[in-house]
Write a protein that holds these residues in place. Structure first.
Motif, PDB file in Angstrom:
ATOM      1  N   GLU A 188       0.856  -1.185   0.000  1.00  0.00           N
ATOM      2  CA  GLU A 188       0.000   0.000   0.000  1.00  0.00           C
ATOM      3  C   GLU A 188       0.891   1.233   0.000  1.00  0.00           C
ATOM      4  O   GLU A 188       2.108   1.135   0.181  1.00  0.00           O
ATOM      5  CB  GLU A 188      -0.911  -0.036   1.220  1.00  0.00           C
ATOM      6  CG  GLU A 188      -1.843  -1.231   1.181  1.00  0.00           C
ATOM      7  CD  GLU A 188      -2.873  -1.207   2.282  1.00  0.00           C
ATOM      8  OE1 GLU A 188      -3.072  -0.148   2.904  1.00  0.00           O
ATOM      9  OE2 GLU A 188      -3.486  -2.259   2.509  1.00  0.00           O
ATOM     10  N   LEU A 189       0.283   2.389  -0.162  1.00  0.00           N
ATOM     11  CA  LEU A 189       1.034   3.634  -0.213  1.00  0.00           C
ATOM     12  C   LEU A 189       1.839   3.867   1.064  1.00  0.00           C
ATOM     13  O   LEU A 189       2.988   4.313   1.013  1.00  0.00           O
ATOM     14  CB  LEU A 189       0.095   4.813  -0.482  1.00  0.00           C
ATOM     15  CG  LEU A 189       0.759   6.116  -0.889  1.00  0.00           C
ATOM     16  CD1 LEU A 189       1.688   5.938  -2.069  1.00  0.00           C
ATOM     17  CD2 LEU A 189      -0.295   7.161  -1.190  1.00  0.00           C
ATOM     18  N   SER A 190       1.281   3.539   2.204  1.00  0.00           N
ATOM     19  CA  SER A 190       2.020   3.704   3.470  1.00  0.00           C
ATOM     20  C   SER A 190       3.236   2.781   3.513  1.00  0.00           C
ATOM     21  O   SER A 190       4.271   3.132   4.075  1.00  0.00           O
ATOM     22  CB  SER A 190       1.102   3.449   4.665  1.00  0.00           C
ATOM     23  OG  SER A 190       0.607   2.125   4.627  1.00  0.00           O
ATOM     24  N   ASP A 191       3.129   1.602   2.907  1.00  0.00           N
ATOM     25  CA  ASP A 191       4.260   0.677   2.827  1.00  0.00           C
ATOM     26  C   ASP A 191       5.375   1.262   1.969  1.00  0.00           C
ATOM     27  O   ASP A 191       6.560   1.138   2.291  1.00  0.00           O
ATOM     28  CB  ASP A 191       3.830  -0.667   2.238  1.00  0.00           C
ATOM     29  CG  ASP A 191       2.751  -1.358   3.043  1.00  0.00           C
ATOM     30  OD1 ASP A 191       2.762  -1.218   4.284  1.00  0.00           O
ATOM     31  OD2 ASP A 191       1.904  -2.037   2.422  1.00  0.00           O
ATOM     32  N   LEU A 192       4.985   1.895   0.873  1.00  0.00           N
ATOM     33  CA  LEU A 192       5.965   2.518  -0.014  1.00  0.00           C
ATOM     34  C   LEU A 192       6.698   3.639   0.720  1.00  0.00           C
ATOM     35  O   LEU A 192       7.927   3.746   0.640  1.00  0.00           O
ATOM     36  CB  LEU A 192       5.285   3.055  -1.276  1.00  0.00           C
ATOM     37  CG  LEU A 192       6.189   3.745  -2.286  1.00  0.00           C
ATOM     38  CD1 LEU A 192       7.290   2.821  -2.787  1.00  0.00           C
ATOM     39  CD2 LEU A 192       5.344   4.254  -3.462  1.00  0.00           C
ATOM     40  N   ARG A 193       5.968   4.445   1.455  1.00  0.00           N
ATOM     41  CA  ARG A 193       6.608   5.525   2.239  1.00  0.00           C
ATOM     42  C   ARG A 193       7.584   4.941   3.263  1.00  0.00           C
ATOM     43  O   ARG A 193       8.687   5.442   3.456  1.00  0.00           O
ATOM     44  CB  ARG A 193       5.549   6.394   2.921  1.00  0.00           C
ATOM     45  CG  ARG A 193       4.843   7.337   1.956  1.00  0.00           C
ATOM     46  CD  ARG A 193       4.007   8.371   2.700  1.00  0.00           C
ATOM     47  NE  ARG A 193       2.856   7.784   3.365  1.00  0.00           N
ATOM     48  CZ  ARG A 193       1.643   7.688   2.845  1.00  0.00           C
ATOM     49  NH1 ARG A 193       1.395   8.149   1.635  1.00  0.00           N
ATOM     50  NH2 ARG A 193       0.656   7.141   3.527  1.00  0.00           N
ATOM     51  N   GLU A 194       7.191   3.851   3.901  1.00  0.00           N
ATOM     52  CA  GLU A 194       8.061   3.183   4.875  1.00  0.00           C
ATOM     53  C   GLU A 194       9.322   2.649   4.191  1.00  0.00           C
ATOM     54  O   GLU A 194      10.436   2.775   4.725  1.00  0.00           O
ATOM     55  CB  GLU A 194       7.290   2.041   5.552  1.00  0.00           C
ATOM     56  CG  GLU A 194       8.051   1.342   6.642  1.00  0.00           C
ATOM     57  CD  GLU A 194       7.233   0.234   7.307  1.00  0.00           C
ATOM     58  OE1 GLU A 194       7.787  -0.414   8.209  1.00  0.00           O
ATOM     59  OE2 GLU A 194       6.049   0.009   6.949  1.00  0.00           O
ATOM     60  N   ALA A 195       9.158   2.094   3.004  1.00  0.00           N
ATOM     61  CA  ALA A 195      10.307   1.576   2.251  1.00  0.00           C
ATOM     62  C   ALA A 195      11.290   2.686   1.907  1.00  0.00           C
ATOM     63  O   ALA A 195      12.510   2.500   1.997  1.00  0.00           O
ATOM     64  CB  ALA A 195       9.826   0.889   0.974  1.00  0.00           C
ATOM     65  N   LEU A 196      10.778   3.840   1.524  1.00  0.00           N
ATOM     66  CA  LEU A 196      11.655   4.958   1.163  1.00  0.00           C
ATOM     67  C   LEU A 196      12.432   5.471   2.367  1.00  0.00           C
ATOM     68  O   LEU A 196      13.603   5.850   2.242  1.00  0.00           O
ATOM     69  CB  LEU A 196      10.849   6.075   0.499  1.00  0.00           C
ATOM     70  CG  LEU A 196      10.126   5.694  -0.793  1.00  0.00           C
ATOM     71  CD1 LEU A 196       9.385   6.894  -1.368  1.00  0.00           C
ATOM     72  CD2 LEU A 196      11.064   5.077  -1.815  1.00  0.00           C
ATOM     73  N   VAL A 197      11.810   5.465   3.530  1.00  0.00           N
ATOM     74  CA  VAL A 197      12.511   5.871   4.752  1.00  0.00           C
ATOM     75  C   VAL A 197      13.627   4.873   5.058  1.00  0.00           C
ATOM     76  O   VAL A 197      14.761   5.267   5.368  1.00  0.00           O
ATOM     77  CB  VAL A 197      11.517   6.004   5.933  1.00  0.00           C
ATOM     78  CG1 VAL A 197      12.260   6.165   7.261  1.00  0.00           C
ATOM     79  CG2 VAL A 197      10.571   7.167   5.704  1.00  0.00           C
ATOM     80  N   LEU A 198      13.332   3.584   4.964  1.00  0.00           N
ATOM     81  CA  LEU A 198      14.353   2.560   5.189  1.00  0.00           C
ATOM     82  C   LEU A 198      15.472   2.693   4.162  1.00  0.00           C
ATOM     83  O   LEU A 198      16.653   2.629   4.506  1.00  0.00           O
ATOM     84  CB  LEU A 198      13.747   1.155   5.145  1.00  0.00           C
ATOM     85  CG  LEU A 198      14.747  -0.001   5.246  1.00  0.00           C
ATOM     86  CD1 LEU A 198      15.534   0.055   6.548  1.00  0.00           C
ATOM     87  CD2 LEU A 198      14.022  -1.340   5.092  1.00  0.00           C
ATOM     88  N   ARG A 199      15.107   2.899   2.908  1.00  0.00           N
ATOM     89  CA  ARG A 199      16.117   3.037   1.853  1.00  0.00           C
ATOM     90  C   ARG A 199      17.081   4.180   2.157  1.00  0.00           C
ATOM     91  O   ARG A 199      18.290   4.032   2.039  1.00  0.00           O
ATOM     92  CB  ARG A 199      15.450   3.278   0.496  1.00  0.00           C
ATOM     93  CG  ARG A 199      16.485   3.512  -0.605  1.00  0.00           C
ATOM     94  CD  ARG A 199      15.891   3.962  -1.896  1.00  0.00           C
ATOM     95  NE  ARG A 199      15.330   5.297  -1.787  1.00  0.00           N
ATOM     96  CZ  ARG A 199      14.480   5.810  -2.685  1.00  0.00           C
ATOM     97  NH1 ARG A 199      14.109   5.102  -3.721  1.00  0.00           N
ATOM     98  NH2 ARG A 199      14.016   7.031  -2.530  1.00  0.00           N
TER      99      ARG A 199
END
Length: 190
Positions: free
Chosen positions: A53-64
Protein backbone atom coordinates in the motif's frame (compact mmCIF):
# COMPACT_ATOMS: atom_id res chain seq x y z
CA UNK A 1 13.50 -6.87 -15.31
CA UNK A 2 12.14 -3.61 -14.04
CA UNK A 3 15.00 -2.94 -11.59
CA UNK A 4 18.81 -2.94 -11.77
CA UNK A 5 20.88 -5.23 -9.55
CA UNK A 6 24.51 -4.23 -9.98
CA UNK A 7 25.59 -3.46 -6.41
CA UNK A 8 26.57 -6.97 -5.43
CA UNK A 9 24.24 -7.03 -2.41
CA UNK A 10 20.49 -6.48 -2.01
CA UNK A 11 20.96 -3.60 0.45
CA UNK A 12 23.15 -1.72 -2.05
CA UNK A 13 20.64 -2.30 -4.82
CA UNK A 14 17.79 -1.19 -2.55
CA UNK A 15 19.65 2.04 -1.77
CA UNK A 16 20.24 2.40 -5.50
CA UNK A 17 16.55 2.51 -6.33
CA UNK A 18 16.88 6.29 -6.20
CA UNK A 19 19.08 6.54 -9.26
CA UNK A 20 21.28 9.43 -10.34
CA UNK A 21 21.21 11.18 -6.96
CA UNK A 22 23.78 13.70 -8.24
CA UNK A 23 21.43 15.05 -10.88
CA UNK A 24 19.15 17.97 -10.08
CA UNK A 25 16.22 15.57 -10.56
CA UNK A 26 17.08 11.97 -9.56
CA UNK A 27 15.11 9.04 -11.00
CA UNK A 28 12.87 7.20 -8.57
CA UNK A 29 12.61 3.48 -9.35
CA UNK A 30 10.24 2.81 -6.43
CA UNK A 31 7.60 5.06 -7.96
CA UNK A 32 4.59 2.92 -7.10
CA UNK A 33 3.42 0.24 -4.72
CA UNK A 34 3.68 -2.26 -7.58
CA UNK A 35 7.32 -1.37 -8.26
CA UNK A 36 8.17 -2.03 -4.61
CA UNK A 37 6.55 -5.46 -4.70
CA UNK A 38 8.33 -6.25 -7.95
CA UNK A 39 11.68 -5.13 -6.48
CA UNK A 40 11.45 -7.71 -3.69
CA UNK A 41 10.67 -10.47 -6.19
CA UNK A 42 13.39 -9.44 -8.65
CA UNK A 43 15.95 -9.10 -5.84
CA UNK A 44 15.35 -12.71 -4.83
CA UNK A 45 14.21 -11.83 -1.31
CA UNK A 46 10.91 -13.49 -2.18
CA UNK A 47 9.65 -15.42 -5.17
CA UNK A 48 6.37 -13.57 -5.38
CA UNK A 49 5.48 -9.91 -5.58
CA UNK A 50 4.45 -8.59 -2.21
CA UNK A 51 1.22 -6.59 -2.21
CA UNK A 52 1.95 -3.09 -0.92
CA UNK A 53 0.00 0.00 0.00
CA UNK A 54 1.03 3.63 -0.21
CA UNK A 55 2.02 3.70 3.47
CA UNK A 56 4.26 0.68 2.83
CA UNK A 57 5.97 2.52 -0.01
CA UNK A 58 6.61 5.53 2.24
CA UNK A 59 8.06 3.18 4.88
CA UNK A 60 10.31 1.58 2.25
CA UNK A 61 11.65 4.96 1.16
CA UNK A 62 12.51 5.87 4.75
CA UNK A 63 14.35 2.56 5.19
CA UNK A 64 16.12 3.04 1.85
CA UNK A 65 17.40 6.48 2.82
CA UNK A 66 18.61 5.19 6.20
CA UNK A 67 20.52 2.39 4.47
CA UNK A 68 22.01 4.87 1.98
CA UNK A 69 23.04 7.23 4.79
CA UNK A 70 24.88 4.37 6.55
CA UNK A 71 26.60 3.38 3.30
CA UNK A 72 27.83 6.94 2.77
CA UNK A 73 29.00 7.16 6.38
CA UNK A 74 30.92 3.88 6.06
CA UNK A 75 32.53 4.90 2.77
CA UNK A 76 33.61 8.30 4.10
CA UNK A 77 34.84 6.96 7.44
CA UNK A 78 32.33 9.05 9.40
CA UNK A 79 30.48 7.87 12.47
CA UNK A 80 27.14 6.35 11.55
CA UNK A 81 24.16 8.67 11.65
CA UNK A 82 22.43 7.67 14.92
CA UNK A 83 18.88 7.88 13.55
CA UNK A 84 19.71 5.82 10.45
CA UNK A 85 21.59 3.30 12.59
CA UNK A 86 18.70 2.92 15.04
CA UNK A 87 16.19 2.46 12.21
CA UNK A 88 18.21 -0.17 10.35
CA UNK A 89 19.01 -2.04 13.57
CA UNK A 90 15.31 -2.00 14.50
CA UNK A 91 14.34 -3.59 11.18
CA UNK A 92 17.18 -6.10 11.44
CA UNK A 93 15.78 -7.43 14.74
CA UNK A 94 12.59 -8.53 13.00
CA UNK A 95 11.95 -11.94 11.46
CA UNK A 96 13.17 -12.46 7.88
CA UNK A 97 11.73 -14.61 5.09
CA UNK A 98 11.97 -18.34 5.71
CA UNK A 99 12.57 -20.62 2.73
CA UNK A 100 10.39 -23.72 2.53
CA UNK A 101 10.88 -26.95 0.63
CA UNK A 102 7.89 -28.00 -1.49
CA UNK A 103 7.35 -30.67 -4.12
CA UNK A 104 8.17 -28.00 -6.70
CA UNK A 105 11.45 -27.14 -4.93
CA UNK A 106 12.55 -24.23 -2.80
CA UNK A 107 9.94 -21.56 -2.19
CA UNK A 108 10.24 -18.24 -0.36
CA UNK A 109 7.23 -16.20 0.60
CA UNK A 110 7.56 -13.11 2.74
CA UNK A 111 5.52 -10.40 4.32
CA UNK A 112 6.59 -6.86 3.64
CA UNK A 113 8.04 -6.54 7.15
CA UNK A 114 10.09 -9.72 6.62
CA UNK A 115 11.39 -8.30 3.34
CA UNK A 116 12.36 -5.03 5.06
CA UNK A 117 14.16 -7.08 7.73
CA UNK A 118 16.08 -8.97 5.04
CA UNK A 119 17.30 -5.69 3.52
CA UNK A 120 18.33 -4.35 6.93
CA UNK A 121 20.19 -7.55 7.85
CA UNK A 122 21.96 -7.50 4.50
CA UNK A 123 23.00 -3.87 5.06
CA UNK A 124 24.50 -4.85 8.42
CA UNK A 125 26.31 -7.81 6.86
CA UNK A 126 27.79 -5.65 4.11
CA UNK A 127 28.70 -2.63 6.24
CA UNK A 128 30.03 -4.69 9.13
CA UNK A 129 31.66 -7.42 7.08
CA UNK A 130 34.96 -7.95 5.31
CA UNK A 131 33.76 -6.49 2.01
CA UNK A 132 32.92 -3.08 3.47
CA UNK A 133 36.34 -1.82 2.38
CA UNK A 134 35.44 -2.76 -1.21
CA UNK A 135 32.49 -0.34 -1.41
CA UNK A 136 32.73 2.18 -4.24
CA UNK A 137 30.46 4.69 -5.90
CA UNK A 138 30.11 4.50 -9.68
CA UNK A 139 32.70 6.59 -11.59
CA UNK A 140 29.98 8.10 -13.78
CA UNK A 141 29.60 11.59 -12.25
CA UNK A 142 25.81 11.44 -12.60
CA UNK A 143 25.40 7.94 -11.19
CA UNK A 144 25.22 7.35 -7.47
CA UNK A 145 25.07 3.56 -7.40
CA UNK A 146 27.30 2.03 -4.73
CA UNK A 147 28.71 -1.41 -5.44
CA UNK A 148 31.13 -3.96 -4.02
CA UNK A 149 34.26 -3.96 -6.18
CA UNK A 150 35.24 -7.62 -6.25
CA UNK A 151 37.34 -7.20 -9.38
CA UNK A 152 40.98 -8.27 -9.48
CA UNK A 153 43.00 -5.45 -7.95
CA UNK A 154 39.79 -3.55 -7.13
CA UNK A 155 40.06 -1.67 -10.43
CA UNK A 156 36.39 -1.59 -11.39
CA UNK A 157 35.27 1.98 -12.07
CA UNK A 158 31.55 1.69 -12.85
CA UNK A 159 28.52 0.09 -11.32
CA UNK A 160 27.99 -1.72 -14.62
CA UNK A 161 29.20 -1.48 -18.20
CA UNK A 162 25.66 -0.86 -19.39
CA UNK A 163 24.93 1.98 -19.22
CA UNK A 164 27.59 3.74 -17.09
CA UNK A 165 30.78 2.11 -18.33
CA UNK A 166 29.74 2.42 -21.96
CA UNK A 167 28.85 6.09 -21.50
CA UNK A 168 32.10 6.92 -19.75
CA UNK A 169 34.22 5.03 -22.32
CA UNK A 170 32.38 6.74 -25.19
CA UNK A 171 32.88 10.16 -23.57
CA UNK A 172 36.60 9.46 -23.07
CA UNK A 173 36.91 8.33 -26.70
CA UNK A 174 35.20 11.50 -27.95
CA UNK A 175 37.47 13.64 -25.76
CA UNK A 176 40.58 11.91 -27.14
CA UNK A 177 39.34 12.41 -30.70
CA UNK A 178 38.70 16.12 -30.08
CA UNK A 179 42.15 16.52 -28.54
CA UNK A 180 43.90 14.69 -31.39
CA UNK A 181 41.92 16.80 -33.90
CA UNK A 182 43.09 19.99 -32.19
CA UNK A 183 46.70 18.80 -32.16
CA UNK A 184 46.55 17.95 -35.85
CA UNK A 185 45.05 21.37 -36.67
CA UNK A 186 47.69 23.15 -34.55
CA UNK A 187 50.59 21.35 -36.29
CA UNK A 188 49.26 22.30 -39.76
CA UNK A 189 49.13 26.06 -39.01
CA UNK A 190 51.98 28.11 -40.50
Amino acid sequence: MMHAFVGGAPALDFAGTLRYRHRSVPREDLHSTESLGVWFRESGITEYEIPCELSDLREALVLREAVYRLILDRMSGNAYDPDALALVNDYARRPTPVPQLTRAGRQVEASLQQAFAAVAQNAISVLGGPEASLLKECGNPECSQVYIDRSRGALREWCAMDPCGNRMKAAAYRARKRLSGRKATASVRP
